[in-house]
Write an enzyme that holds these catalytic residues in place. Structure first.
Site, PDB file in Angstrom:
ATOM      1  N   LYS A   1       7.119  -6.846  10.270  1.00 13.46           N
ATOM      2  CA  LYS A   1       6.351  -6.147   9.237  1.00 13.46           C
ATOM      3  C   LYS A   1       7.239  -5.310   8.312  1.00 13.46           C
ATOM      4  O   LYS A   1       6.945  -5.127   7.140  1.00 13.46           O
ATOM      5  CB  LYS A   1       5.290  -5.255   9.891  1.00 13.46           C
TER       6      LYS A   1
ATOM      7  N   TRP B   1       6.835  -0.692  -8.010  1.00 15.48           N
ATOM      8  CA  TRP B   1       7.982  -1.231  -7.274  1.00 15.48           C
ATOM      9  C   TRP B   1       9.153  -1.451  -8.222  1.00 15.48           C
ATOM     10  O   TRP B   1      10.284  -1.078  -7.926  1.00 15.48           O
ATOM     11  CB  TRP B   1       7.587  -2.539  -6.584  1.00 15.48           C
TER      12      TRP B   1
ATOM     13  N   ARG C   1       2.346   8.156   6.839  1.00 14.11           N
ATOM     14  CA  ARG C   1       2.653   7.951   8.256  1.00 14.11           C
ATOM     15  C   ARG C   1       4.146   7.682   8.453  1.00 14.11           C
ATOM     16  O   ARG C   1       4.836   7.242   7.542  1.00 14.11           O
ATOM     17  CB  ARG C   1       1.856   6.767   8.814  1.00 14.11           C
TER      18      ARG C   1
ATOM     19  N   ALA D   1      -3.386   1.036  12.793  1.00 15.15           N
ATOM     20  CA  ALA D   1      -4.793   1.017  12.382  1.00 15.15           C
ATOM     21  C   ALA D   1      -5.579  -0.108  13.032  1.00 15.15           C
ATOM     22  O   ALA D   1      -6.807  -0.051  13.073  1.00 15.15           O
ATOM     23  CB  ALA D   1      -4.898   0.910  10.868  1.00 15.15           C
TER      24      ALA D   1
ATOM     25  N   THR E   1       3.995   1.553  -0.911  1.00 13.95           N
ATOM     26  CA  THR E   1       4.707   1.582  -2.190  1.00 13.95           C
ATOM     27  C   THR E   1       3.802   2.129  -3.292  1.00 13.95           C
ATOM     28  O   THR E   1       4.223   2.964  -4.107  1.00 13.95           O
ATOM     29  CB  THR E   1       5.192   0.165  -2.556  1.00 13.95           C
TER      30      THR E   1
ATOM     31  N   PHE F   1       3.129  -8.502  -9.632  1.00 19.30           N
ATOM     32  CA  PHE F   1       4.276  -9.332  -9.266  1.00 19.30           C
ATOM     33  C   PHE F   1       4.718 -10.145 -10.486  1.00 19.30           C
ATOM     34  O   PHE F   1       3.924 -10.418 -11.393  1.00 19.30           O
ATOM     35  CB  PHE F   1       3.916 -10.276  -8.111  1.00 19.30           C
TER      36      PHE F   1
ATOM     37  N   PHE G   1      -3.497  -0.787   7.080  1.00 18.81           N
ATOM     38  CA  PHE G   1      -4.089  -2.106   6.875  1.00 18.81           C
ATOM     39  C   PHE G   1      -5.192  -2.064   5.800  1.00 18.81           C
ATOM     40  O   PHE G   1      -5.141  -1.271   4.881  1.00 18.81           O
ATOM     41  CB  PHE G   1      -4.584  -2.689   8.196  1.00 18.81           C
TER      42      PHE G   1
ATOM     43  N   LYS H   1       0.824  -1.222   0.000  1.00 12.95           N
ATOM     44  CA  LYS H   1       0.000   0.000   0.000  1.00 12.95           C
ATOM     45  C   LYS H   1       0.854   1.267   0.000  1.00 12.95           C
ATOM     46  O   LYS H   1       0.607   2.190  -0.774  1.00 12.95           O
ATOM     47  CB  LYS H   1      -0.936  -0.041   1.207  1.00 12.95           C
TER      48      LYS H   1
END
Length: 556
Positions: free
Chosen positions: A105, A409, A94, A273, A73, A381, A301, A71
């Site tokens: 994480k 990415w 954030r 979150a 990224t 991906f 999240f 998210k």
């Protein structure tokens, strides 16, 4: 492909003074933290408040899985792509917490060629905001214990102190502790505990305060304990809100950094979150709106947690509501929601994509409940197959939701151009008509029930014995008009992390409420969500080091 940190360290950063010039921020408007980081002055924040706000884009996601969604990224890559197609854009994100960075994480500076820089600083100590919040939180704890020691004029019941200490690490050993042991000079013995800093109410307050005056007002409204008559005791009763605001006077100013492509980014605040409201600061988002034509921000999240709280808790504090919501999904994660094990995700499985699409579909429908158009971003991906991509696009077409592949990415801004164009087209249609899920006048029970039934897709809410008692007390105190902030697992729409996909016919149990009257909401604790995470068996910290020249290695 290089690692994230290798990519970040290969980029030649520009002075932050050059980066912010493109959005009208001059040298006298910032406070420098070295060459590449700065804080925005209050004078500049006030100066731009009369500007017409630009377009607001909220980036959220399906329920997260170990397969990853990307998210942050996507938020960064999308903003870079918007700038690439000629839209004056800023990002409002954030700040990472050291707990997840050193745990499992990871950080929150994006990845690949969609990162905010300097990523090492942002993921570690940055400009000291987390330390200031930790210090303010623990200063309040110390002042509270000192009040007990020095005669307890407020008649605080030491068994009903609810204010905890914090540390910005995953440290399960601190969840429950005893303080004041040793001798009378060491204080009054009592049970205590630690939360992680990003779960502190002071973090939530910092992210919702509009200026120093509002910050001080919110700090004064924090409930720290109950007295012997079971009445709430506030920070204003201790008369220490001024001291706490003083500790936070610099932390409340938004931080300015840059992306790999030179997009200005405001990175400020970082509440979890699944515990708090999961959004960056109101000051950062509002200021970006007044400086840029497009602002990209994110919520933590999945949309059932972060986006719901953004729209029901944060949006009423902003100058405008979102013009569109981007929902990030990966085929890998959809296959997990469709029942595929993580070890088998590289194998083509069109049937699992169809089965897992139910999770994405519910998130799209939820966003539409708020009267805001949704756009689906497929975070691409290498292992994604043409058949799987075609199936997902077909399912989105049936749902009449725009969908675009994005490879930010791997390809940076170029990989987000199609998404950016589709998003602009969606916004230009002017379909946004924001409406909140519940009203302030609804009871806490009604608010919780609307979230569970309308957003989660559940059947009903059950309240544990303690929660039932608190509902009566909170109504007496006048707290029942505050928004609800659900503390729930991020992995499922339900309060059971094992129920993936789009479960139905389930109930959610609220075991306890925690008043966050300074922040302006009531936290509802469900399932086994903890406010102090633990470390995994193999924490990310095992791979981290620093070379003799000071170069960080092993962050990601």
């Amino acid at each position: 492909m290089k690692s994230d940190i290798e990519i970040a360290q290969s980029v030649e950063l520009k002075p932050i003074t050059d980066i912010v010039e493109k959005v009208g921020i001059g040298f006298d408007d910032i406070e420098l933290y070295g060459k590449y980081k700065a804080k925005l002055s209050f004078d500049k924040i006030k100066e731009v408040q009369s500007n017409e706000p630009g377009k607001l884009i909220l980036v959220t996601a399906i329920n997260p899985t170990p397969a990853g969604e990307g998210k942050s990224t996507m938020s960064i890559g999308l903003a870079d792509a918007l700038n690439k197609i000629g839209k004056k854009t800023m990002i409002a994100l954030r700040e990472p917490s050291l707990g997840p960075v050193m745990g499992i994480k990871g950080g929150a500076a994006g990845g690949g060629y969609a990162q905010v820089l300097p990523m090492e600083d942002i993921n570690l100590h940055f400009t000291g905001d987390m330390h200031a919040i930790t210090t303010a939180n623990n200063a309040l704890a110390a002042l509270l214990d000192n009040h007990l020691q020095q005669g307890n004029d407020l008649q605080i019941d030491q068994r009903r102190v609810i204010w905890k200490r914090v540390v910005d690490l995953n440290d399960r050993a601190l969840r429950q502790v005893i303080v004041g042991l040793g001798s009378p000079v060491n204080g009054i013995p009592r049970e205590d505990g630690f939360d992680i800093t990003v779960a502190s109410e002071i973090m939530a307050i910092l992210c919702l305060a509009t200026d120093l005056k509002d910050l001080k007002k919110r700090l004064a409204n924090i409930v720290v304990a109950y007295d012997v008559n079971r009445k709430p005791v506030y920070v204003r009763d201790l008369k220490v809100e001024g001291a706490l605001a003083l500790i936070l006077k610099d932390a409340i100013k938004p931080n300015l950094v840059q992306t790999i492509y030179g997009t200005p980014a405001l990175v400020h605040g970082g509440p979890f979150a699944n515990i708090a409201h999961g959004c960056n600061s109101v000051l950062a988002t509002t200021t970006a709106l007044h400086l840029a034509d497009y602002t990209v921000t994110e919520a933590g999240f999945g949309a059932d947690l972060g986006a719901e709280k953004f729209l029901d808790i944060k949006t009423p504090n902003l100058p405008k509501s979102p013009d569109a919501v981007v929902i990030v999904a990966t085929l890998r994660a959809l296959k997990m929601h469709g029942g595929v094990a993580k070890s088998d995700l590289s194998e083509e499985n069109v049937a699992a994509v169809r089965a897992g699409f139910k999770n994405l579909k519910r998130h799209v429908e939820n966003i539409r409940q708020y009267g805001i158009p949704a756009v689906v971003a497929i975070n691409q991906f290498v292992a994604d197959t043409e058949a799987e991509i075609a199936t997902l696009k077909e399912l989105c077409q049936e749902l009449d939701v725009p969908v675009e592949l994005a490879s930010v990415w791997a390809d940076g801004a170029d990989g987000g151009v199609d998404l950016a164009k589709t998003l602009v087209e969606t916004i230009d249609k002017g379909q946004a008509n924001y409406q909140r899920l519940y009203n302030d006048e609804d009871s806490l029970e009604e608010k919780a029930r609307k979230i569970v039934t309308k957003v989660y897709g559940g059947k009903d809410v059950h309240f544990g014995p303690k929660a039932k008692t608190q509902l009566k007390q909170f109504a007496e105190f006048g707290w029942d008009k505050l928004p609800i902030c659900m503390a729930k697992t991020q992995y499922s729409f339900s309060d059971n992390p094992a129920l993936l996909g789009a479960p139905e016919d389930f109930d959610v149990t609220i075991r306890e409420f925690v008043p966050k009257t300074g922040a302006g909401f009531i936290v509802a604790l469900t399932g086994d969500v903890m406010t102090m995470p633990g470390l995994p068996k193999q924490p990310a910290a095992l791979n981290m080091d620093v070379l003799e020249d000071g170069t960080a290695v092993g962050l990601f």
